[in-house]
Design a protein around this motif. Structure first.
Motif, PDB file in Angstrom:
ATOM      1  N   ARG A 154       0.865  -1.189   0.000  1.00 24.82           N
ATOM      2  CA  ARG A 154       0.000   0.000   0.000  1.00 24.82           C
ATOM      3  C   ARG A 154       0.891   1.224   0.000  1.00 24.82           C
ATOM      4  O   ARG A 154       1.812   1.349   0.794  1.00 24.82           O
ATOM      5  CB  ARG A 154      -0.896   0.008   1.251  1.00 24.82           C
ATOM      6  N   ASP A 155       0.626   2.159  -0.906  1.00 27.46           N
ATOM      7  CA  ASP A 155       1.402   3.393  -0.931  1.00 27.46           C
ATOM      8  C   ASP A 155       1.119   4.211   0.313  1.00 27.46           C
ATOM      9  O   ASP A 155      -0.006   4.209   0.835  1.00 27.46           O
ATOM     10  CB  ASP A 155       1.059   4.224  -2.169  1.00 27.46           C
ATOM     11  N   LEU A 156       2.133   4.891   0.793  1.00 30.51           N
ATOM     12  CA  LEU A 156       1.967   5.740   1.964  1.00 30.51           C
ATOM     13  C   LEU A 156       0.831   6.737   1.733  1.00 30.51           C
ATOM     14  O   LEU A 156       0.781   7.430   0.724  1.00 30.51           O
ATOM     15  CB  LEU A 156       3.271   6.495   2.237  1.00 30.51           C
ATOM     16  N   GLY A 157      -0.109   6.769   2.650  1.00 29.36           N
ATOM     17  CA  GLY A 157      -1.227   7.697   2.539  1.00 29.36           C
ATOM     18  C   GLY A 157      -2.430   7.150   1.820  1.00 29.36           C
ATOM     19  O   GLY A 157      -3.499   7.756   1.844  1.00 29.36           O
ATOM     20  N   GLU A 158      -2.299   5.988   1.196  1.00 31.11           N
ATOM     21  CA  GLU A 158      -3.398   5.443   0.391  1.00 31.11           C
ATOM     22  C   GLU A 158      -4.463   4.818   1.286  1.00 31.11           C
ATOM     23  O   GLU A 158      -4.164   3.976   2.134  1.00 31.11           O
ATOM     24  CB  GLU A 158      -2.860   4.402  -0.587  1.00 31.11           C
ATOM     25  N   LEU A 159      -5.720   5.240   1.100  1.00 35.02           N
ATOM     26  CA  LEU A 159      -6.846   4.690   1.854  1.00 35.02           C
ATOM     27  C   LEU A 159      -7.481   3.599   1.010  1.00 35.02           C
ATOM     28  O   LEU A 159      -8.538   3.767   0.414  1.00 35.02           O
ATOM     29  CB  LEU A 159      -7.854   5.796   2.186  1.00 35.02           C
ATOM     30  N   THR A 160      -6.830   2.452   0.966  1.00 35.95           N
ATOM     31  CA  THR A 160      -7.224   1.393   0.048  1.00 35.95           C
ATOM     32  C   THR A 160      -8.524   0.725   0.468  1.00 35.95           C
ATOM     33  O   THR A 160      -8.822   0.563   1.649  1.00 35.95           O
ATOM     34  CB  THR A 160      -6.124   0.321  -0.023  1.00 35.95           C
ATOM     35  N   GLY A 161      -9.288   0.317  -0.535  1.00 29.14           N
ATOM     36  CA  GLY A 161     -10.526  -0.430  -0.330  1.00 29.14           C
ATOM     37  C   GLY A 161     -10.776  -1.289  -1.550  1.00 29.14           C
ATOM     38  O   GLY A 161     -10.101  -1.147  -2.579  1.00 29.14           O
ATOM     39  N   PRO A 162     -11.739  -2.205  -1.485  1.00 26.68           N
ATOM     40  CA  PRO A 162     -12.029  -3.062  -2.637  1.00 26.68           C
ATOM     41  C   PRO A 162     -12.427  -2.254  -3.868  1.00 26.68           C
ATOM     42  O   PRO A 162     -13.132  -1.250  -3.756  1.00 26.68           O
ATOM     43  CB  PRO A 162     -13.205  -3.918  -2.151  1.00 26.68           C
ATOM     44  N   SER A 163     -11.988  -2.673  -5.043  1.00 24.58           N
ATOM     45  CA  SER A 163     -12.298  -1.992  -6.301  1.00 24.58           C
ATOM     46  C   SER A 163     -12.977  -2.969  -7.253  1.00 24.58           C
ATOM     47  O   SER A 163     -12.468  -4.069  -7.480  1.00 24.58           O
ATOM     48  CB  SER A 163     -11.018  -1.453  -6.959  1.00 24.58           C
ATOM     49  N   TRP A 164     -14.120  -2.535  -7.782  1.00 21.52           N
ATOM     50  CA  TRP A 164     -14.851  -3.431  -8.680  1.00 21.52           C
ATOM     51  C   TRP A 164     -14.044  -3.737  -9.929  1.00 21.52           C
ATOM     52  O   TRP A 164     -14.095  -4.851 -10.459  1.00 21.52           O
ATOM     53  CB  TRP A 164     -16.198  -2.824  -9.063  1.00 21.52           C
ATOM     54  N   TRP A 165     -13.246  -2.752 -10.408  1.00 22.15           N
ATOM     55  CA  TRP A 165     -12.511  -2.972 -11.658  1.00 22.15           C
ATOM     56  C   TRP A 165     -11.321  -3.914 -11.461  1.00 22.15           C
ATOM     57  O   TRP A 165     -10.728  -4.394 -12.423  1.00 22.15           O
ATOM     58  CB  TRP A 165     -12.060  -1.652 -12.273  1.00 22.15           C
ATOM     59  N   ARG A 166     -10.973  -4.196 -10.187  1.00 24.11           N
ATOM     60  CA  ARG A 166      -9.965  -5.219  -9.910  1.00 24.11           C
ATOM     61  C   ARG A 166     -10.643  -6.542  -9.543  1.00 24.11           C
ATOM     62  O   ARG A 166      -9.981  -7.480  -9.113  1.00 24.11           O
ATOM     63  CB  ARG A 166      -9.075  -4.785  -8.727  1.00 24.11           C
ATOM     64  N   PHE A 167     -11.973  -6.569  -9.651  1.00 24.61           N
ATOM     65  CA  PHE A 167     -12.771  -7.754  -9.314  1.00 24.61           C
ATOM     66  C   PHE A 167     -12.607  -8.112  -7.837  1.00 24.61           C
ATOM     67  O   PHE A 167     -12.596  -9.285  -7.468  1.00 24.61           O
ATOM     68  CB  PHE A 167     -12.396  -8.946 -10.205  1.00 24.61           C
ATOM     69  N   GLU A 168     -12.473  -7.083  -6.980  1.00 22.83           N
ATOM     70  CA  GLU A 168     -12.373  -7.286  -5.543  1.00 22.83           C
ATOM     71  C   GLU A 168     -13.762  -7.099  -4.941  1.00 22.83           C
ATOM     72  O   GLU A 168     -14.273  -5.989  -4.851  1.00 22.83           O
ATOM     73  CB  GLU A 168     -11.377  -6.300  -4.924  1.00 22.83           C
ATOM     74  N   LEU A 169     -14.358  -8.194  -4.520  1.00 17.36           N
ATOM     75  CA  LEU A 169     -15.731  -8.143  -4.012  1.00 17.36           C
ATOM     76  C   LEU A 169     -15.777  -7.985  -2.497  1.00 17.36           C
ATOM     77  O   LEU A 169     -16.788  -7.546  -1.950  1.00 17.36           O
ATOM     78  CB  LEU A 169     -16.487  -9.409  -4.433  1.00 17.36           C
ATOM     79  N   THR A 170     -14.724  -8.378  -1.822  1.00 21.60           N
ATOM     80  CA  THR A 170     -14.667  -8.256  -0.359  1.00 21.60           C
ATOM     81  C   THR A 170     -13.348  -7.624   0.043  1.00 21.60           C
ATOM     82  O   THR A 170     -12.363  -7.675  -0.689  1.00 21.60           O
ATOM     83  CB  THR A 170     -14.809  -9.630   0.316  1.00 21.60           C
ATOM     84  N   ALA A 171     -13.339  -7.036   1.247  1.00 21.48           N
ATOM     85  CA  ALA A 171     -12.135  -6.392   1.747  1.00 21.48           C
ATOM     86  C   ALA A 171     -11.104  -7.433   2.176  1.00 21.48           C
ATOM     87  O   ALA A 171     -11.451  -8.459   2.771  1.00 21.48           O
ATOM     88  CB  ALA A 171     -12.479  -5.482   2.923  1.00 21.48           C
ATOM     89  N   ASP A 172      -9.843  -7.153   1.890  1.00 21.43           N
ATOM     90  CA  ASP A 172      -8.740  -8.041   2.228  1.00 21.43           C
ATOM     91  C   ASP A 172      -7.806  -7.300   3.187  1.00 21.43           C
ATOM     92  O   ASP A 172      -7.193  -6.299   2.810  1.00 21.43           O
ATOM     93  CB  ASP A 172      -7.991  -8.420   0.953  1.00 21.43           C
TER      94      ASP A 172
END
Length: 438
Positions: A154-172
């Motif tokens: 994760r890049d410093l400062g990035e507030l990462t969450g699931p992305s539909w365009w990455r086919f991420e349906l649930t949080a990891d």
């Protein structure tokens, strides 16, 4: 800055002229522009945003009275010809004073779990962490929210969450910043828990985060946890979450609510200063959240705090969405109430320009011709920082490496602007301010 954002800002700036030219048709166009500004501030899909803006421009071009000034705005925001870049060799710049080091407490999983001690006046919602608090007003409540933050990938400062365009349906948890749980506590138990936790911390300081407009409790807690990790804050992190409706179309609702919320925030800040054994209390306020903080600071001098109460340390106004002239009035009253006040401003912040578009007067977080320089506050023009993203995201304060580094040097190292390498002085006293080196 993208061409899309440049054109959107230009149209917002033409608001007064378009209102005169379009008459009764103007309100519909105004609302569409404000909705696009809200979508840009949320960092929505750039392609979708561009298509929506293009459709709006085509409608405006079909309005004969407004067509000419809109056409000029479109032409003025076209990309400039590419110039040859000449690379000059020279000595490398000196190293940054204090580079942020990523947390390394849990090397096995690469995940850090942060307890975020919260106060909120939101109404109760569902039973899941994401739905636990709603966007309606409630009563002042306290508790602990657990937020997990990945320290790898994760890049410093990035507030990462699931992305539909990455086919991420649930949080990891290994990839995303996640609100894992929300645990309500009575006020007395909250104070005791926070006091004990702070006594066991590496530093007896607390960091209070106050979010802005259009923010859910979930995202506010996630941002607080992310800031705690990326600033490598050694004390304990607190969140004050006022009852934002979390809806781009309810800006005026949020304006009313933040005023209603001020007394609750004041009580929360007094608790942090007087009841938990803290040494210093630092505050980061973002966007509209600055209104509760600044209006509270006006009254600090009248508080009767007990002997041994904590001191206000670093108070950071990040992209403050408050009337510029009102800020000047209040700054004269609160300027001596903390160790240092810092204001981050940008000329590329679409949410603030939309606010100016609504109110007709500059906001305190604007840069450019409206840049605010006032006695007792260090003003930092952040317009040059990562200009491809800053303007599209109103939360640039929390997700740009150089600004996080600057906040780290400010909070952890207690460095003045002239001691922070990334900054250079601009202007002359009494209009001296600071900007990032190009």
């Amino acid at each position: 800055m993208s061409d899309t954002l440049r054109l959107l800002l230009a149209l917002l700036g033409l608001g007064p002229q378009l209102e005169k030219l379009l008459g009764d048709k103007w309100p519909a166009y105004r609302d569409d522009l404000l909705e696009l500004a809200g979508r840009a501030g949320e960092g929505n899909d750039p392609g979708e945003l561009r298509r929506a803006l293009d459709a709006l421009v085509q409608r405006l071009l079909a309005e004969a009275p407004a067509a000419e000034i809109v056409r000029r705005a479109v032409q003025a925001t076209q990309p400039a010809p590419v110039k040859e870049i000449v690379i000059r060799r020279g000595r490398p710049p000196p190293p940054v004073v204090s580079e942020i080091v990523r947390p390394s407490a849990d090397e096995a999983t690469g995940i850090v779990t942060i307890p975020v001690f919260y106060g909120t006046d939101r109404a109760r919602g569902g039973d899941t962490p994401a739905s636990y608090f709603r966007g309606e007003r409630g009563t002042l409540a306290f508790g602990i929210a657990e937020v997990s933050v990945p320290t790898r990938g994760r890049d410093l400062g990035e507030l990462t969450g699931p992305s539909w365009w990455r086919f991420e349906l649930t949080a990891d948890p290994a990839r995303h910043v996640i609100l894992r749980s929300v645990g309500p506590l009575g006020r007395d138990v909250f104070v005791t828990s926070l006091t004990d936790s702070l006594a066991a911390a590496d530093a007896r300081d607390v960091l209070v985060f106050v979010h802005g407009y259009n923010v859910t409790f979930e995202d506010a807690a996630r941002r607080a946890g992310q800031l705690s990790v990326d600033l490598k804050f050694a004390g304990r992190t607190l969140l004050y979450s006022w009852a934002s409706a979390a809806d781009t179309k309810k800006y005026t609702v949020d304006e009313s609510t933040i005023e209603w919320s001020r007394d609750h925030f004041e009580a929360f800040l007094q608790l942090a200063l007087a009841e938990i054994g803290a040494r210093e209390v630092h505050v980061i306020a973002h966007s509209m959240g600055n209104r509760a903080v600044i209006n509270t600071l006006e009254r600090v001098s009248s508080w009767q705090l007990p002997t041994g109460a904590a001191k206000l340390g670093q108070v950071i106004f990040a992209a403050p969405d408050i009337d510029r002239d009102r800020f000047v009035q209040l700054a004269a009253k609160f300027k001596d109430s903390a160790a240092r006040f810092t204001l981050y401003a940008s000329s590329r912040d679409v949410a603030l320009l939309a606010s100016k578009f609504i109110h007709g007067y500059p906001r305190a977080g604007e840069a450019g011709a409206a840049l605010l320089v006032v006695d007792g506050v260090d003003t930092i023009d952040a317009s040059l920082v990562d200009t491809s993203l800053v303007g599209l995201h109103h939360s640039y304060f929390g997700d740009k490496r150089s600004i996080l580094n600057d906040m780290f040097n400010l909070i952890a190292q207690q460095l003045a602007p002239d001691q922070r390498f990334d900054l250079q002085a601009s202007g002359n006293a009494p209009q001296k301010y600071w900007s990032y080196r190009a």
